[in-house]
Write an enzyme that holds these catalytic residues in place. Sequence first.
Site: not given
Length: 405
Positions: A126, A203, A206, A229, A364
């Site tokens: 991202h 990261d 997700q 999220k 993104c």
Amino acid sequence: MLPELPDIKEIRADFPILSREVYNTPLVYLDNAATTQKPRVVLDAITQAYTTSNANVHRGLHRLSQESTEMLEASRQTVKRFLNASSSSEIIFTKGTTESINLLATSFGERFMHEGDEVIVSEMEHHSNIVPWQLLSERRGIVLRVIPITDDGRLDLDAYKTLFNEKTRIVSVTHVSNVLGTVNPIDEIIRIAHQHEVPVAVDGAQSAPHQFVDVQAMDCDFFAFSAHKVYGPTGVGVLYGKERWLEQMPPYQGGGEMIGRVRFSGTTFNELPYKFEAGTPNYIGNIAAAKALDYVQNLGLDNIRTYEESLVKYAVEGLQEIPDIKIYGQPSSLVSFNLGKIHHSDVGVLLDRLGVAVRTGHHCAEPLMDRLGITGTVRASFSFYNTKHEVDVLLSALRKVISMF
Ligand code: PLP
């Protein structure tokens, strides 16, 4: 048959927004990778905190300030448990994944990176795990090395192994791709980096919503995620970091709360994690975020994962029957696709009119789009509150879209 969570109807009833309609059609919300909807416990926590105990944290001796501070610190404990961190001083509250990675790049870069030093990122990142390193590159002359992806949307681990050299200072990669759905072999990625004595930042934007994350078992050095999220409010995120790194890193921003003692002759800094938390934190958001984490933990992240995986498998099987469809990567909690030559934005707009909310565009991740040779995809991303019926609505809406062209 899909494995059932406790009771999908009861779960859906916890999320007031799921019962709304768009264009006189029941909403089918499949944009969960962008943000998730909030259960009533989260909404109530926000109202409750503002209604009964709102006061700025850490600085007040009065009762409300003490209550507020206790709730904020209890939230930090909740995050510590959620990630299985070894200490709450390793949990830094931020605005979100983006701020967490900016903090990391700035502060780690300041302390450990000099001109010509290298960071390894990947082709499926991202923008928020690319641009902060590019900004650092402009300030300090560091170099980005990029792990390529294979044609089936996985990280090329053989190529990854060749990127290390004596200038490599950190690896910063996504756990799960927000475009491809690919769940990266993070344990292997970390093991390889550690063989070179290079720390790894993950990261987790997700992954945290969809699977149990144990930062100690994973042995990552840093882990970032966004509360919004994971069914929490916006404006709240976390940077987990191993104490031994955080201790050595300079503050990211200056201001109240991050200091020990301030004199014009020089300032000392607070202990972890406060050294990295300048100014009034989003304490109400943090308190509500902890309720969201408790909510998903009550459902059980393993149950969530099993349910979502089978829901997406069902979706992918249905999508594969659509003529001319191209599915990208390795769908997990999300699936990205294009319908022949129909522009992804057109698909998104028409699905919206049919009550189905998906995301379209580059997500993104423009370098990834370049690698795939496309300008964007349609992305359907799922949560434990989505149903097989909603997948059927998506599939029939897609067939309608095709018939319109
Ligand atoms: N990283 C990944 C993989 C993401 O999917 C996202 C958001 O979609 C981010 C980082 C940025 O998250 P935020 O905008 O909450 O900071």
